[in-house]
Scaffold this motif. Sequence first.
Motif, short mmCIF file in Angstrom:
data_model
loop_
_atom_site.label_atom_id
_atom_site.label_comp_id
_atom_site.label_asym_id
_atom_site.label_seq_id
_atom_site.Cartn_x
_atom_site.Cartn_y
_atom_site.Cartn_z
N ASN A 84 4.28 7.59 2.74
CA ASN A 84 3.95 7.02 1.38
C ASN A 84 2.64 7.77 0.72
OD1 ASN A 84 2.01 6.53 3.45
ND2 ASN A 84 1.36 4.53 2.33
N LYS A 135 1.04 -5.51 5.44
CA LYS A 135 2.72 -4.92 5.95
C LYS A 135 2.93 -3.66 4.82
CE LYS A 135 4.90 -9.26 7.18
NZ LYS A 135 5.77 -10.22 6.62
N GLU A 136 2.47 -3.62 3.85
CA GLU A 136 2.55 -2.22 2.89
C GLU A 136 2.03 -0.92 3.32
OE1 GLU A 136 0.38 -2.17 -1.03
OE2 GLU A 136 -0.75 -4.09 -0.20
N TYR A 137 0.96 -1.19 4.35
CA TYR A 137 0.18 0.08 5.10
C TYR A 137 0.56 0.17 6.39
CZ TYR A 137 -2.33 0.04 0.68
OH TYR A 137 -2.48 -0.02 -0.84
#
Length: 804
Positions: A84, A135-137
Amino acid sequence: MFVSYKWLQDYVDLSGMSCSELAEKITKSGIEVEGVEKKSEGLKGVVIGHVLECEKHPDADKLNKCLVDIGAEEPVQIICGAPNVGKGQKVAVATVGAVLPNNFKIKKAKLRGEVSNGMICSLQELGIESKLVAKEYSVGIFNFPQDAKVGEDALEALALDDEILELSLTPNRSDALSMLGVAYEVAAILGREVKWPVIEKEEAAEKASDYISVKVEAAEDNPLYIAKIVKDVKIAPSPLWMQTRLMNAGIRPHNNVVDITNYILLEYGQPLHAFDYDRLGSKEIVIRRAKEGEKITTLDDTERTLTANHLVITNGAEPVAIAGVMGGANSEVKEDTTTVIIEAAYFAGPVVRKASKDHGLRSEASARFEKGVDPKRTRAAGERAAQLMAQYAGGTILAGTSEYNNMKMEPAVISITLDKINTALGTNISAKEVTDILTRLGFDVKVEGEDFVITVPTRRGDITIEADIVEEVARLYGYDNIPSTLPKGSATAGALTDYQQKRRLARRTLEGAGLYQATTYSLTSMEKAAQLALEKREPVRLAMPMSEERSQLRMSILPSLLEAVKYNNARQIDSVALYEIGSVFLKQENDQLPEEREHVAAAITGLWEANPWQGEKKAVDFYVLKGALEALFAALGVTSQIEYRQSALENMHPGRTAEVLLNGEVIGFVGQVHPTLQKELDLKETYVFELSFKKIAAAEVEPISYQSIPRFPSITRDIALVVEQNKAAGELEAIIAEAGGALLKEVHVFDLYEGEHMEAGKKSLAFSLKYFDPERTLTDEEVTKAHEKVLQAVADKAGAVLRG
């Protein structure tokens, strides 16, 4: 409870007080601080960087070549494998020379031919647990907000420079399950004021009551329910400072709305829940007991079946949350949510605990409702959440609330005298000191004559009686300041009784012989209650047994020990040696309580010795266990009073069992378990004994006497006697010892022959006899004369013939 030292300073002035000093003071006042953790301890060299350029590594598909501004004179090149990572991001960069958790040092390196001057870090690489990362990381690196300043300390920005106190709270101190609760405690210890959050907000003209109505059908379970409406919210990540505070407290960030409810839970100790108004499906909230078999899919995407013991929040038709435990997926706040209902309520602890236990859902919210929350904070917590949603989610707060309020909890009022406090503590504390302590705790104190009339705030639900007030005074006065006093009156020196000493000696002896102590149930089944009992009586049955397997009081220890041997054998522990000194129970007449007797018992099986390197193995046998018994008798000084007599007992091997007699009275037995019983229990060859320990301990023991080591030689004579096969060796030994007179000091059997060269019905027993006189050297004539008396006695009394 994890308490942030920096966060705590928002509510109470901690100037001049280090975290470790504060921890010591809190512990001394009655709340144990299990530890203080500085998240960034040992870490250094991590800064905020700005990714200026990002392109694929020329020789590796999964690597990226990044040009990163770290606040130095020139940007640096860093090779990063995170999926990401991208241009324009603000990231945590471990520079060359930095140290990460587990003493991992960052060095300049080459990855597939490209130079890497540092490392772009994920939160996990900085020591934050994976379960606490948003959650996104959860996979990949963490992105700071765009207003983060390049080159600043990333550890400080992530609040990893904070110190966290871990409080070990007892169930009664639920008031300390919040930052404000801990602030009250610390303020009382330090004599300082508590600073409450300031709630300043603007409300729209529209009313919350026009959007939603509240109806409570289970008033005892839910006496207070407040619904607050916030419109026009924009779901986004919460501010970094809020995320870091949540992570330091052990809570994972989600989004601004959910994070705010969790933040208030930690700040006020009041659990909140946020519903998506548009997904609620109606304009009413109805709180009731669930219907039998009613179903709800909770936020963890699990369908759960409810019962009438569970309290639910509904939209009038179907459940949208299990009250105080977890919300439903059908009303979850999601990315497209624009209008939020904030639930601030008081739920009764028992009903929340029942649902939490039944569904295996232990949450921060349920833990607080179970222990009790302060109803005086419920409204303020809802208003504070609305303020933060307006501030950090761009929401518009509708005027007022829609609520149900039948809350009747009143502060406890307790009266106590100064004399009672000082008498209980053994102190001489003045009335002024007591008043000061209670006032610092936030209690309202009035002095009426000699009485203190104390009004306890509702946040301290654990204070209900006089003794609680005494405890509060004691811990704030300081346990170290309470004088130590000795009891007054006559005293008797403590000592073990003779019986207790013998019991301890018996345990040491049997353990020294290689047996392990066991402690087994005194309760057994009807079939086993009288099995192997020394005395046959009717078993004693419990009036209210927990099961038929534990319905009778035992009359023998051995069945329980054999069960323990079986249990170990079934787990591949083939060699077992156990003993127990415990009680058996014998029924008495006329409904008297059963007679309790102490027995000593043992059971052994398998190998007694195993020396593989010598190829030597010795299986247990009758004489191994008899040897342990003789060691016990020797230690207790009763060897001379003991006899063994062959016996046939039920459930015992008929040819390998002996009764044990003490001064002619049978006190127990030793031998092999009957093969039939062994087979039933799936045991190999097993040997046991059980004796009345009380009778052994009560036997009179002659005082210890000492003899000098003989200076004169002894003379040994061996004899082999042919006797009838049913003649016991012990009987012959007794005859020999009596006939040998004063010169015969020792006699023992050392051989048994029943081979083909022996006459039918006969056997040969060989004895060794030792003669000596401690005062002089014996002559052959004297020994021969005594020996002939022995031969004559065994011939006359036992029909023994000297084997030729």
